[in-house]
Design a protein around this motif. Structure first.
Motif, PDB file in Angstrom:
ATOM      1  N   LEU A 264       0.973  -1.191   0.161  1.00  0.00           N
ATOM      2  CA  LEU A 264      -0.145  -0.036  -0.120  1.00  0.00           C
ATOM      3  C   LEU A 264       0.828   1.498   0.138  1.00  0.00           C
ATOM      4  O   LEU A 264       0.539   2.150  -0.715  1.00  0.00           O
ATOM      5  CB  LEU A 264      -0.984   0.137   1.325  1.00  0.00           C
ATOM      6  CG  LEU A 264      -1.939  -1.295   1.596  1.00  0.00           C
ATOM      7  CD1 LEU A 264      -2.771  -1.077   2.966  1.00  0.00           C
ATOM      8  CD2 LEU A 264      -2.677  -1.267   0.060  1.00  0.00           C
ATOM      9  N   GLU A 265       1.860   1.177   0.651  1.00  0.00           N
ATOM     10  CA  GLU A 265       2.774   2.363   0.905  1.00  0.00           C
ATOM     11  C   GLU A 265       3.649   2.907  -0.195  1.00  0.00           C
ATOM     12  O   GLU A 265       3.866   4.131  -0.453  1.00  0.00           O
ATOM     13  CB  GLU A 265       3.713   2.149   1.972  1.00  0.00           C
ATOM     14  CG  GLU A 265       4.942   1.319   1.876  1.00  0.00           C
ATOM     15  CD  GLU A 265       4.660  -0.226   1.911  1.00  0.00           C
ATOM     16  OE1 GLU A 265       5.594  -0.904   1.286  1.00  0.00           O
ATOM     17  OE2 GLU A 265       3.429  -0.537   1.834  1.00  0.00           O
ATOM     18  N   ALA A 266       3.605   2.024  -1.301  1.00  0.00           N
ATOM     19  CA  ALA A 266       4.558   2.335  -2.250  1.00  0.00           C
ATOM     20  C   ALA A 266       3.688   2.716  -3.643  1.00  0.00           C
ATOM     21  O   ALA A 266       4.227   3.182  -4.664  1.00  0.00           O
ATOM     22  CB  ALA A 266       5.252   1.064  -2.795  1.00  0.00           C
ATOM     23  N   MET A 267       2.218   2.589  -3.415  1.00  0.00           N
ATOM     24  CA  MET A 267       1.392   3.070  -4.710  1.00  0.00           C
ATOM     25  C   MET A 267       1.563   4.494  -4.970  1.00  0.00           C
ATOM     26  O   MET A 267       1.655   4.716  -6.135  1.00  0.00           O
ATOM     27  CB  MET A 267      -0.101   2.536  -4.230  1.00  0.00           C
ATOM     28  CG  MET A 267      -0.245   1.160  -4.262  1.00  0.00           C
ATOM     29  SD  MET A 267      -2.010   0.848  -4.153  1.00  0.00           S
ATOM     30  CE  MET A 267      -2.497   1.526  -2.788  1.00  0.00           C
ATOM     31  N   TYR A 268       1.399   5.363  -4.163  1.00  0.00           N
ATOM     32  CA  TYR A 268       1.607   6.899  -4.476  1.00  0.00           C
ATOM     33  C   TYR A 268       2.887   7.114  -5.185  1.00  0.00           C
ATOM     34  O   TYR A 268       2.647   7.976  -6.356  1.00  0.00           O
ATOM     35  CB  TYR A 268       1.367   7.581  -3.077  1.00  0.00           C
ATOM     36  CG  TYR A 268       1.165   9.004  -3.505  1.00  0.00           C
ATOM     37  CD1 TYR A 268       0.020   9.591  -4.016  1.00  0.00           C
ATOM     38  CD2 TYR A 268       1.890  10.048  -2.743  1.00  0.00           C
ATOM     39  CE1 TYR A 268      -0.276  10.917  -4.363  1.00  0.00           C
ATOM     40  CE2 TYR A 268       1.776  11.347  -2.847  1.00  0.00           C
ATOM     41  CZ  TYR A 268       0.800  11.732  -3.566  1.00  0.00           C
ATOM     42  OH  TYR A 268       0.479  13.137  -3.923  1.00  0.00           O
ATOM     43  N   ALA A 269       3.890   6.590  -4.969  1.00  0.00           N
ATOM     44  CA  ALA A 269       5.049   7.174  -5.569  1.00  0.00           C
ATOM     45  C   ALA A 269       5.086   6.597  -7.153  1.00  0.00           C
ATOM     46  O   ALA A 269       5.519   7.298  -8.232  1.00  0.00           O
ATOM     47  CB  ALA A 269       6.326   6.422  -4.976  1.00  0.00           C
ATOM     48  N   ALA A 270       4.462   5.420  -7.284  1.00  0.00           N
ATOM     49  CA  ALA A 270       4.303   4.764  -8.753  1.00  0.00           C
ATOM     50  C   ALA A 270       3.350   5.462  -9.534  1.00  0.00           C
ATOM     51  O   ALA A 270       3.639   6.000 -10.672  1.00  0.00           O
ATOM     52  CB  ALA A 270       3.800   3.466  -8.667  1.00  0.00           C
ATOM     53  N   TYR A 271       2.358   6.026  -8.818  1.00  0.00           N
ATOM     54  CA  TYR A 271       1.308   7.123  -9.458  1.00  0.00           C
ATOM     55  C   TYR A 271       1.764   8.138  -9.867  1.00  0.00           C
ATOM     56  O   TYR A 271       1.626   8.848 -11.041  1.00  0.00           O
ATOM     57  CB  TYR A 271       0.203   7.244  -8.543  1.00  0.00           C
ATOM     58  CG  TYR A 271      -0.923   7.957  -8.939  1.00  0.00           C
ATOM     59  CD1 TYR A 271      -1.769   8.021  -9.984  1.00  0.00           C
ATOM     60  CD2 TYR A 271      -1.216   9.333  -8.117  1.00  0.00           C
ATOM     61  CE1 TYR A 271      -2.777   8.854 -10.242  1.00  0.00           C
ATOM     62  CE2 TYR A 271      -2.112  10.296  -8.427  1.00  0.00           C
ATOM     63  CZ  TYR A 271      -2.710   9.977  -9.517  1.00  0.00           C
ATOM     64  OH  TYR A 271      -3.965  10.885  -9.998  1.00  0.00           O
TER      65      TYR A 271
END
Length: 393
Positions: A264-271
Motif C-alpha cells: 500500500l505504501e508504495a502506490m503513491y510514488a508509482a502513481y
C-alpha cells in the motif's frame, strides 16, 4: 487483513489504458520503468501494451519481457493470428499472457465489426488455438461490451474459447453501463460456464463512477481477478483504480472474505511517476491519491483530528505513503490556531487570540486555503518566535 480470506489476483493495465487517455504517449523505456514499479507493488500481472499496434509498443513489450522477473506480463491483441504472432515475437512465450479481445455484443458486431456472431465465435476459436500452437500457456479472452451481450453470444464465445485452450475469460463493462447487481449477475453466469481452474476476470469502466463497486460485485459473484489501473487512468472516465480496490481490501477484508497482497505504501510514488510521464495533473479530491484526500479546512473536523485523528479518518494516510494536512481557511476554527501557537511555544491572551483569529482565519484575504505550515511560518515571523515541529499531528 484476514489472511484466511480468498486471495484475488490483480492484473494491471495501466501501461495500455493510460495511453487511451489524452496526454503524453509513453516511450518504451518509460513503460519499462512503470512496469517494474507496478510489479514491485505486488500485482500478479502487468500488461505491456499492444505490440501489433506500433513499433513503440513492440519495443516496450520486448524490454518488459527481458527485465520483468517474478511477475507475469501480458500483451493485448485482436482475435487475429497476425496480432498474436507479433506479440509472441516481441515477448516470447515464457511468463507471457496473451490477451485477445472478442466481440461480445450485437451492436458491436453490426456497427463496429460488420460480422456475424458465428464469425466472431470462429475467429476466437481459431486465434486461441493458434496461440496455443505457438506454445503460449496463459491465454485470456476479453469479451468486449459483454455487459450488453446476450446470453447466447456470451456463452458461445466462452465455451469456444475454453475448448480451444483459453485459461481466462475477462468480462468488460466497456461503456460502464452496469449497476453492481447487474455486473455481479453477468460474472455469475460466466462462472457457471467457466468452472475453475479457469480464471474469470473483471474489466470495469467508470462512466457512472461504479467501476470499483462493480469490480467488488464481480468478486463476490465468483470472479478471481480484477483488471486495475493506477489512479483509475483510462479512456473516458477511466477504469477500476488499483489504490481504491487495495484500500477497500485492506480495511474490509473480513467483511468481504477477500484479500490482495499489495504494498500500500508504495502506490503513491508509482502513481506520481505515471503522472510525470503522461503529464497528468494531480486531482484535488480523488480517494487515496487526491491532493486533499487526507486534508481538511473544516474547523469541526480539525478540532477532532487534533485530539485524535481517528475521529475523522477511517483510512489512515500513513498506510498509503501520504501525510494528513490541516488547511487554514475561513471555516477553520480556533483549535487549529491554538495548535499552531502551541507549536511555536507562544503564549497569548484571549484578546490576542481573538485578534489573530480574525486576521489570519475569519477575515483572511482571498479565497485560497493555506497549509498549516504556511500560516505557522507567518505567525512565527509576526510574533518573533522560532517555530518548532511543523504540521498536523
Amino acid at each position: 487483513m484476514d489472511q484466511g480470506a480468498r486471495r484475488i489476483a490483480l492484473f494491471d493495465t495501466t501501461l495500455r489504458d493510460g495511453e487511451q487517455a489524452p496526454g503524453n504517449a509513453m516511450r518504451p523505456e518509460e513503460k519499462l520503468d512503470l512496469a517494474l514499479r507496478i510489479a514491485e507493488l505486488g500485482v500478479d500481472c502487468v500488461e505491456a501494451g499492444f505490440p501489433a499496434s506500433s513499433p513503440s509498443d513492440f519495443e516496450a513489450t520486448r524490454l518488459i519481457s527481458q527485465h520483468l522477473r517474478g511477475t507475469r506480463f501480458a500483451t493485448f491483441s485482436r482475435t487475429a493470428r497476425g496480432d498474436v504472432a507479433r506479440a509472441v515475437e516481441a515477448g516470447g512465450v515464457d511468463n507471457h499472457e496473451v490477451q485477445m479481445v472478442a466481440t461480445g455484443s450485437r451492436i458491436h458486431l453490426e456497427h463496429k465489426r460488420g460480422i456475424t456472431a458465428a464469425a466472431a465465435v470462429a475467429e476466437v476459436t481459431d486465434t486461441v488455438a493458434f496461440a496455443r500452437s505457438l506454445g503460449v500457456q496463459h491465454i485470456s479472452v476479453g469479451i468486449e461490451d459483454a455487459s450488453r451481450g446476450d446470453d447466447d453470444l456470451l456463452k458461445a464465445l466462452t465455451e469456444s474459447a475454453l475448448e480451444a485452450g483459453a485459461t481466462c475469460i475477462i468480462l468488460a463493462d466497456t461503456t460502464g453501463c452496469h449497476l453492481p447487481a447487474e455486473y455481479g449477475e453477468l460474472i455469475g453466469k460466466i462462472r457457471s460456464w467457466a468452472p475453475r481452474p479457469v480464471r474469470v476476470s473483471t474489466h470495469c469502466h467508470n462512466d457512472f463512477g461504479l467501476s470499483l463497486a462493480n469490480a467488488i460485485a464481480g468478486l463476490e459473484a465468483g470472479a478471481d481477478e480484477v483488471q486495475v489501473t493506477l489512479g483509475g487512468i483510462g479512456e473516458r472516465a477511466g477504469n477500476t483504480p488499483l489504490e481504491e480496490l487495495a484500500a477497500v481490501l485492506a480495511y474490509k477484508s473480513v467483511e468481504l472474505g477477500l484479500r490482495a497482497d499489495i504494498r500500500l505504501e508504495a502506490m503513491y510514488a508509482a502513481y506520481n511517476r505515471l503522472r510525470e510521464i503522461i503529464g497528468l495533473e494531480e486531482p484535488r479530491n480523488k480517494p487515496i491519491f487526491g491532493t486533499y484526500a487526507f486534508g481538511t479546512a473544516a474547523g469541526i473536523h480539525q478540532q477532532g483530528i487534533l485530539n485524535n485523528p481517528a475521529t475523522y479518518e477511517f483510512v489512515e494516510p500513513s498506510r498509503f505513503g501520504r501525510d494528513r494536512s490541516l488547511l487554514i481557511a475561513r471555516h477553520s476554527g480556533r483549535s487549529v490556531l491554538r495548535h499552531i501557537l502551541g507549536n511555536l511555544g507562544a503564549r497569548v491572551t484571549d484578546a490576542e487570540l481573538d485578534d489573530l483569529y480574525r486576521r489570519h482565519v475569519a477575515e483572511r484575504p482571498g479565497g485560497d486555503c493555506e497549509d498549516l505550515s504556511v500560516v505557522q511560518a507567518r505567525l512565527a515571523a509576526e510574533l518573533s518566535v522560532v517555530p518548532a515541529a511543523v504540521g498536523a499531528p
